[in-house]
Design a protein around this motif. Structure first.
Motif, PDB file in Angstrom:
ATOM      1  N   SER A   1       0.920  -1.107  -0.007  1.00  0.00           N
ATOM      2  CA  SER A   1      -0.128   0.038   0.052  1.00  0.00           C
ATOM      3  C   SER A   1       0.799   1.277   0.007  1.00  0.00           C
ATOM      4  O   SER A   1       0.704   2.356  -0.886  1.00  0.00           O
ATOM      5  CB  SER A   1      -1.028  -0.036   1.157  1.00  0.00           C
ATOM      6  N   ILE A   2       1.820   1.235   0.928  1.00  0.00           N
ATOM      7  CA  ILE A   2       2.836   2.087   0.832  1.00  0.00           C
ATOM      8  C   ILE A   2       3.472   2.634  -0.499  1.00  0.00           C
ATOM      9  O   ILE A   2       3.493   3.806  -0.973  1.00  0.00           O
ATOM     10  CB  ILE A   2       3.825   2.214   2.068  1.00  0.00           C
TER      11      ILE A   2
ATOM     12  N   LEU B   1       1.212   4.377  -2.809  1.00  0.00           N
ATOM     13  CA  LEU B   1       1.006   5.507  -2.357  1.00  0.00           C
ATOM     14  C   LEU B   1       2.206   6.596  -3.056  1.00  0.00           C
ATOM     15  O   LEU B   1       1.730   7.856  -3.333  1.00  0.00           O
ATOM     16  CB  LEU B   1       0.850   6.091  -0.971  1.00  0.00           C
TER      17      LEU B   1
ATOM     18  N   ARG C   1      -0.216  12.209   0.825  1.00  0.00           N
ATOM     19  CA  ARG C   1      -0.852  10.714   0.716  1.00  0.00           C
ATOM     20  C   ARG C   1      -0.693   9.830   1.892  1.00  0.00           C
ATOM     21  O   ARG C   1      -1.490   9.297   2.363  1.00  0.00           O
ATOM     22  CB  ARG C   1      -0.779  10.286  -0.602  1.00  0.00           C
ATOM     23  N   LEU C   2       0.621   9.698   2.348  1.00  0.00           N
ATOM     24  CA  LEU C   2       1.089   8.834   3.517  1.00  0.00           C
ATOM     25  C   LEU C   2       0.329   9.432   4.823  1.00  0.00           C
ATOM     26  O   LEU C   2      -0.286   8.489   5.453  1.00  0.00           O
ATOM     27  CB  LEU C   2       2.531   8.725   3.432  1.00  0.00           C
TER      28      LEU C   2
ATOM     29  N   SER D   1      -3.244   8.467   4.930  1.00  0.00           N
ATOM     30  CA  SER D   1      -3.505   6.699   4.636  1.00  0.00           C
ATOM     31  C   SER D   1      -3.863   6.054   5.857  1.00  0.00           C
ATOM     32  O   SER D   1      -3.483   6.178   7.081  1.00  0.00           O
ATOM     33  CB  SER D   1      -2.478   6.124   4.090  1.00  0.00           C
ATOM     34  N   ASP D   2      -4.843   5.286   5.784  1.00  0.00           N
ATOM     35  CA  ASP D   2      -5.245   4.438   7.042  1.00  0.00           C
ATOM     36  C   ASP D   2      -4.359   3.432   7.537  1.00  0.00           C
ATOM     37  O   ASP D   2      -4.175   3.004   8.799  1.00  0.00           O
ATOM     38  CB  ASP D   2      -6.673   3.672   6.681  1.00  0.00           C
TER      39      ASP D   2
END
Length: 438
Positions: A368-369, A372, A419-420, A423-424
């Motif tokens: 996910s990271i 992003l 964005r990070l 992020s959840d």
């Protein structure tokens, strides 16, 4: 003894630097006369309170509270008052009266430099300011004169001794920022209000001066991107050490070449510097300026960036130069700011980041990271993952990620951090530092 012509010198201000300048002028008058070709007569010292206690004992009759009369009768005016007003008005009065001016006033030059230099040009006078950028370090003359026939590509410097002292102590001792700052204030390295130093204002003023000289372009202070060191923690220092870096507050002045032509970037921020770089070995309250030029290559200027006696050395060097110009005659040499290169924002700079995150320690987080980051064209160069022990009573475990990115536009890197942050899977963006000097 040679019968030299006398030049009247007006001194404005008798603080730590001014008192030393006055003392040296009186003590070494014969020697300075031999070097300058003129006898430098200290006509007076303008102060607010002649009876105020001072570190250096000087003849009481030299003090005056009438700076205008002193200025208008002088051949050389030394302005060491600091601040904007009345220093600006006094300098303009001196230039208008035909005097050359020597100043260490970085704040004034960074904000009103073009006005001061234009006033000097109108009357054929000169303004000397070697002490305005890095104390005793000779950097103004090399940029203005020695490298005038070269093309400076980049300047990267440690130009604030207070912040270097703080970061160096944090690096060598593992100390916290607040504790070292308190020590710096007790030792006199930092003011009671340290904002100008620790928030990068002082370094930004010096960066504007250096960039104006190096790139022959007037650089206003508000065009300098500025960040301070108040967010630097002992953990960040330790992470930098483990990765082979040291954190320094840097002034970076850079010539950028793109398909649209040339521009310049001027910025101040804490950055990761490889421990193999010469600037990494600048310790204590010292300063250093690293210059890269097309023909001359890499040059480094190192020394004391502050201190009454050290700064007085640079001031007196300027006074001798001004005296020599008076004796030679002719008009003063004006500042070269005709290149008029555009000054771009930090977003146009190509650099790389080291981003430290606390994330949920679960499958799919790394992917996910990476996603992003890649959305804006940012790719991962290095990754270090460390598990963080769970707090008793909490079900969710976390991990710390230290991500080194490849080089990209700063605007893309900044957007990736946003964005990070949103992020959840990211619990906390611990730190974001740029890397310089690789």
């Amino acid at each position: 003894m040679t019968d030299y012509r006398r030049l009247r010198v007006a001194l404005l201000g008798a603080g730590a630097v001014g008192s030393q300048v006055a003392s040296l002028l009186l003590k070494h008058g014969d020697e300075l006369a031999d070097r300058a070709g003129a006898r430098l007569e200290l006509a007076g010292i303008a102060v607010r309170n002649p009876d105020a206690p001072r570190d250096v004992e000087l003849p009481r009759e030299l003090y005056t509270t009438d700076p205008e009369a002193l200025i208008t009768s002088a051949d050389i005016v030394i302005e060491l008052m600091g601040g904007i007003e009345p220093a600006r008005s006094h300098i303009l009065l001196g230039l208008g009266s035909g005097a050359d001016v020597v100043t260490a006033n970085k704040a004034l030059l960074a904000t009103h430099g073009p006005e001061v230099f234009e006033a000097a040009d109108r009357v054929g006078a000169s303004v000397y300011y070697e002490a305005a950028a890095a104390g005793a370090i000779p950097i103004i003359r090399p940029l203005r004169d020695s490298l005038a026939g070269d093309r400076v590509v980049r300047i990267m410097g440690i130009v604030n001794g207070t912040t270097n002292y703080i970061l160096d102590r944090m690096d060598s001792e593992g100390a916290d920022f607040a504790d070292v700052l308190a020590d710096a204030q007790r030792l006199g390295y930092a003011e009671a209000d340290p904002t100008a130093d620790v928030e990068g204002y002082d370094a930004a003023q010096k960066a504007a001066i250096l960039a104006s000289l190096a790139f022959h372009t007037a650089v206003p202070l508000d065009a300098v991107h500025r960040e301070g060191i108040t967010t630097i923690t002992a953990d960040m220092i330790e992470e930098a050490r483990e990765a082979g870096f040291v954190i320094k507050l840097l002034a970076v002045c850079e010539r950028l070449t793109t398909e649209d032509g040339e521009s310049i970037s001027v910025r101040v921020y804490p950055a990761l510097v490889p421990r193999s770089h010469p600037l990494a070995s600048v310790h204590g309250a010292n300063n250093a300026v690293f210059v890269e030029a097309e023909a001359a290559g890499s040059l480094m200027f190192y020394g004391a960036g502050a201190g009454g006696m050290q700064t007085a050395s640079a001031v007196l060097g300027d006074v001798v130069s001004a005296a020599r110009r008076h004796m030679a005659g002719g008009t003063g040499v004006g500042e070269s700011t005709r290149a008029n290169l555009p000054i771009v924002s930090i977003g146009h700079v190509v650099t790389r980041y080291q981003i430290t995150l606390e994330v949920a320690d679960q499958p799919g987080v790394l992917a996910s990271i990476a996603g992003l980051l890649s959305e804006g064209g940012v790719s991962v160069a290095t990754l270090v993952q460390t598990a963080i022990p769970a707090v008793e009573g909490e079900q969710r475990s976390t991990a710390r990620l230290i991500i080194g990115t490849h080089r990209a536009a700063d605007s893309a890197l900044s957007a990736a951090v946003e964005r990070l942050t949103a992020s959840d899977v990211v619990e906390h963006v611990v730190s974001v530092l740029r890397v310089e000097g690789e």
